[in-house]
Design a protein around this motif. Structure first.
Motif, short mmCIF file in Angstrom:
data_model
loop_
_atom_site.label_atom_id
_atom_site.label_comp_id
_atom_site.label_asym_id
_atom_site.label_seq_id
_atom_site.Cartn_x
_atom_site.Cartn_y
_atom_site.Cartn_z
N LEU A 99 8.94 56.57 83.63
CA LEU A 99 10.31 57.60 83.16
C LEU A 99 9.66 58.96 83.00
O LEU A 99 8.40 59.06 82.30
CB LEU A 99 10.97 57.18 81.94
CG LEU A 99 11.66 55.67 82.02
CD1 LEU A 99 12.51 55.38 80.81
CD2 LEU A 99 12.87 55.88 83.19
N THR A 100 10.48 60.01 83.11
CA THR A 100 10.00 61.36 82.92
C THR A 100 10.82 61.97 81.59
O THR A 100 12.09 61.84 81.58
CB THR A 100 10.40 62.33 84.11
OG1 THR A 100 9.39 61.52 85.07
CG2 THR A 100 9.73 63.60 83.84
N LYS A 101 10.12 62.42 80.73
CA LYS A 101 10.88 63.20 79.48
C LYS A 101 11.63 64.37 80.01
O LYS A 101 11.48 64.92 80.69
CB LYS A 101 9.92 63.70 78.46
CG LYS A 101 9.06 62.55 77.80
CD LYS A 101 8.28 63.10 76.51
CE LYS A 101 7.63 61.80 75.95
NZ LYS A 101 6.71 62.60 74.63
N GLY A 102 12.98 64.12 79.19
CA GLY A 102 14.07 65.09 79.67
C GLY A 102 13.76 66.17 78.89
O GLY A 102 13.56 66.23 77.55
N GLU A 103 14.59 67.51 79.18
CA GLU A 103 14.43 68.68 78.34
C GLU A 103 15.43 68.49 77.24
O GLU A 103 15.37 68.96 75.99
CB GLU A 103 15.00 69.86 79.26
CG GLU A 103 13.77 70.35 80.32
CD GLU A 103 12.49 70.62 79.57
OE1 GLU A 103 12.62 71.19 78.46
OE2 GLU A 103 11.50 70.23 80.14
N GLU A 104 16.78 67.80 77.35
CA GLU A 104 17.59 67.75 76.52
C GLU A 104 17.67 66.09 75.80
O GLU A 104 18.47 65.53 76.40
CB GLU A 104 19.05 68.13 76.99
CG GLU A 104 19.12 69.62 77.11
CD GLU A 104 20.32 70.18 77.61
OE1 GLU A 104 21.21 69.12 77.67
OE2 GLU A 104 20.49 71.29 78.16
N ALA A 105 16.76 65.86 74.94
CA ALA A 105 16.85 64.50 74.41
C ALA A 105 18.03 64.21 73.42
O ALA A 105 18.50 65.14 72.82
CB ALA A 105 15.68 64.14 73.87
N LEU A 106 18.93 63.15 73.74
CA LEU A 106 19.96 62.70 72.78
C LEU A 106 19.58 62.78 71.26
O LEU A 106 18.29 62.14 70.88
CB LEU A 106 20.58 61.40 73.23
CG LEU A 106 21.31 61.48 74.53
CD1 LEU A 106 22.00 60.41 74.93
CD2 LEU A 106 22.47 62.47 74.68
#
Length: 783
Positions: A99-106
């Protein structure tokens, strides 16, 4: 025996029904972070075609049984981009994901959607969520994070630990990589012992505790450290005016062996030396974390982790207080097959407490040492039925006190030893697509062992009641019974059933309920109202019985347009065999502590509300708890008055109103503002109602126990985070954190003491406050 037979018969029947299927195949694998190759816990794997889901365990492994045919898998986790993968399942298959980290984490605490059912009283926090909480003093803090949630409080400034649903700090089981932490606080609760750079995630159980955990009756806080970067060397840390920290992680053998080393310290004591009124005072701490992970092959992983922390507080020339934790954990994870894996672990934990009373020239040391062996198995018999079972053994060594006097003589209070065996089984059963049931049974067996010399008392009562003076007094021993090494002095055996039920009403509404019984065989002998607080752990024995707790909880959750969520929880719990102290109890260096202890009961109940905003530039939540926590110690005979005349009275953990507001606002890509506001009802305490004199000696007269309260506790914190320009090049990432703790300089009372003014002769109340307005600047970096 009848209860156990009925339980296992029911378990077998449910397993038989749920495991009957044809043309199903098992998909297994491991889910890791793309950049670090570190395993990820709690990742959701969902097949919309079969409407079946599962999640990864603590080691990133998953196993899901699906019907033969085509499936569109959706792999999701907070803070990471969702992966959609189409597969044609024709046989048992192994499939890994990165998995790749997202720019907009919930910005979510508990994920609730149409495919997720969360047990009542359970809170999960990933490190990405924790780091979105406003940073105070330059770094985010795990304990500060959970204190902002409903049902969780502390006893105010100057007190360590946290309280869950009216329980004591000693009633929380805190595990760091499965090693118990007996005191989770630095600097009187101002910092926690958990360096946020080291932590991967945590899970807090306020109720519905699974059967594979036990030993405490209020809550379970399960914290996992990072495994370390398997691909490249990574350095991160922070430099602040109060404390600094540093983390190094990287591969020893790429994609095979990783390491992690972290350190943190404070240097506030250096600034105190510059102040004339504080030059004889000192307060500082440090901690150290280390971890090594070895992927032997696809079926075997070895983990070794350790922690070392120390605190020191010196007040003028009055006393010096030093304490700290040491842990070591060795763990082997083995995958037997696609449906079965196990975890074998050995843990060592030691907590020591030193108090040097300079004004009477006495040095006092105490400690508790714990060795834990645990072997746990996990079977996934079908896509809807999982079974966890195993055993656990704890060996305890207690040193209640080693005293050294001015004449260099030494006195050793009798050391104690105990053994606790546990057997557990817990099932997770998806009965229907919208109904989830978790149920289990834990059997705990506790032995207080020799060598020991045990006092004997008339009527087996170490506390007697003086019918003339109407007070409790120490009984005089009638003899001593000598027990040899490993001889059983006293044993206890308890069954602890657990069950939780979750029902998804529709895509946006769910309800859940739970019941659990827990047993606690360890007791913290403490008097936190003293200027030199006591901190001694004792085992259950002939006179001190184990605490038994029963709790029921009910919750309702609602999601509003995916942007907002609302959660209500109500609970009631009752506890028996909670220790109470007779009036005037002397605790320090007491060779017969049973002579000042009485057995009482405790109850707590409350309503918890959590409203969250999960998306957008403005994120945060409001939590509110309305609760009650009470104790009662009745007389053992009609002539005895008990404590507080046998009536219910407020426990020191009673906080009827607890409000927390936290918010984060992204002004731009570079600037983020954050704020926390906390309000709690003042701690229950007992103030004198008057005084009397005898031979020129003044003595206070006290009223009902804990009828009074300290002033209400509240403070407002603010932080501003500045990130570097997006035009910056290179691997270096940095940010400045400007923060203010207690922005309006509220002088919250840690205690109020009463004395007679020497000059005027008048009585006066003296309020002690520890922290006021505290500004801080910290530079965080990573490369």
């Amino acid at each position: 025996m009848k209860i156990k037979k009925t339980f296992f018969s029911t378990l077998f029947l449910l397993f038989s029904i749920s495991s009957f299927s044809q043309d199903y195949h098992t998909l297994i694998g491991r889910i890791t972070d793309f950049k670090t190759n570190e395993s990820l816990r709690g990742v959701n794997i969902f097949s919309p075609e079969a409407n079946i889901k599962t999640s990864t365990d603590n080691y990133g492994f998953y196993s899901i049984k699906l019907p033969q045919g085509e499936h569109t898998l959706k792999i999701s986790s907070i803070g990471y981009y969702v992966i959609t993968k189409k597969i044609n399942l024709k046989k048992d298959t192994e499939l890994d994901f990165n998995l790749t980290k997202g720019e907009e984490a919930l910005f979510e605490i508990v994920v609730k959607n149409k495919t997720t059912l969360t047990p009542a009283g359970t809170i999960e926090l990933s490190i990405s969520t924790i780091k979105k909480i406003p940073a105070v003093l330059g770094e985010v803090d795990i304990l500060k994070s959970i204190l902002l949630l409903p049902g969780v409080t502390n006893a105010g400034e100057g007190s360590a630990g946290f309280n869950v649903r009216g329980g004591g700090t000693d009633q929380n089981l805190i595990l760091l990589d499965e090693s118990p932490i007996f005191n989770p606080s630095h600097a009187f609760g101002f910092f926690s012992v958990f360096n946020s750079d080291i932590i991967k995630d945590l899970k807090l159980y306020k109720s519905g505790i699974p059967a594979n955990y036990g030993g405490r009756i209020a809550s379970l806080l399960d914290i996992n450290q990072k495994s370390g970067n398997y691909k490249k060397l990574n350095v991160q840390g922070g430099i602040g005016v109060i404390s600094s920290r540093l983390l190094l992680e990287g591969p020893i053998l790429k994609d095979k062996i990783s390491f992690l080393i972290g350190a943190r310290t404070t240097y506030a004591h250096l600034f105190l030396k510059l102040l004339e009124e504080q030059k004889n005072n000192s307060i500082y701490f440090y901690d150290f974390n280390a971890k090594i992970n070895y992927k032997i092959n696809s079926n075997n992983n070895i983990y070794i982790s350790s922690y070392l922390g120390r605190d020191l507080f010196k007040l003028n020339n009055s006393f010096t207080n030093e304490y700290g934790n040491t842990t070591l954990n060795l763990k082997w994870h083995h995958q037997y097959s696609k449906k079965m894996n196990s975890n074998l672990s050995f843990s060592y934990s030691d907590y020591f407490y030193n108090l040097n009373l300079h004004f009477i020239s006495v040095n006092w040391n105490s400690n508790i040492t714990n060795y834990t062996f645990k072997y746990a198995f996990k079977n996934q018999f079908s896509s809807k039925f999982k079974l966890n079972y195993g055993l656990e053994t704890n060996h305890y060594l207690f040193n209640p006190g080693t005293l050294k006097y001015i004449d260099k003589t030494t006195e050793q209070l009798e050391e104690k030893m105990a053994l606790e065996h546990c057997y557990f089984i817990n099932a997770e059963h998806d009965i229907f697509k919208n109904i989830k049931l978790s149920y289990g049974l834990r059997q705990s067996i506790f032995y207080h062992l020799g060598p020991a010399k045990v006092n004997l008392y008339e009527n087996n009562s170490p506390v007697i009641f003086n019918t003339e003076s109407k007070i409790y007094e120490k009984a005089i021993p009638t003899g001593i019974q000598d027990y040899s090494t490993n001889k059983i002095i006293k044993s206890y055996n308890n069954l602890e059933p657990r069950i939780s039920f979750s029902y998804q009403l529709n895509d946006n509404n769910s309800i859940n309920t739970s019941y659990n019984r827990t047993s606690q065989y360890l007791h913290l002998i403490s008097n936190t109202s003293s200027p030199t607080p006591l901190d001694v752990w004792m085992p259950s024995d002939r006179y001190i019985k184990p605490q038994i707790g029963d709790q029921i909880a009910f919750g309702y959750s609602k999601i509003i347009k995916n942007d907002y969520s609302l959660q209500f929880d109500v609970y009631y719990k009752k506890l028996k065999n909670r220790l109470d102290y007779i009036d005037g109890a002397d605790l320090i260096a007491n060779k017969a502590i049973e002579q000042v202890l009485l057995k009482g009961q405790m109850r707590s109940y409350g309503l918890e509300i959590l409203a969250k905003k999960n998306r957008g530039k403005l994120n945060g939540w409001i939590s509110y708890t309305l609760s009650k926590s009470e104790k009662q110690t009745t007389g053992r005979t009609p002539e005895e008055t008990g404590i507080n005349n046998g009536e219910w009275y407020n426990s020191v953990y009673d906080k009827p109103h607890n409000l927390a507001i936290t918010a984060s606002y992204d002004i731009s890509k570079r600037w983020t503002l954050g704020s926390n506001f906390v309000y709690q009802t003042g701690q229950a305490t007992t103030f004198p109602r008057g005084q009397y004199k005898y031979l020129d000696i003044s003595a206070p007269i006290y009223g009902s126990r804990n009828k009074d309260r300290l002033p209400n506790y509240h403070h407002l914190d603010f932080s501003a985070t500045l990130k570097p320009s997006t035009k910056s090049t290179g691997n270096w990432q940095g940010e400045w954190v400007f923060s203010i703790y207690n922005i309006y300089n509220r002088k919250n009372a840690s205690s109020i003491n009463f004395r007679q003014n020497i000059d005027t002769g008048n009585n006066e109340a003296i309020k002690t406050s520890i922290f006021g307005f505290v500004p801080a600047i910290t530079y965080n970096f990573k490369f």
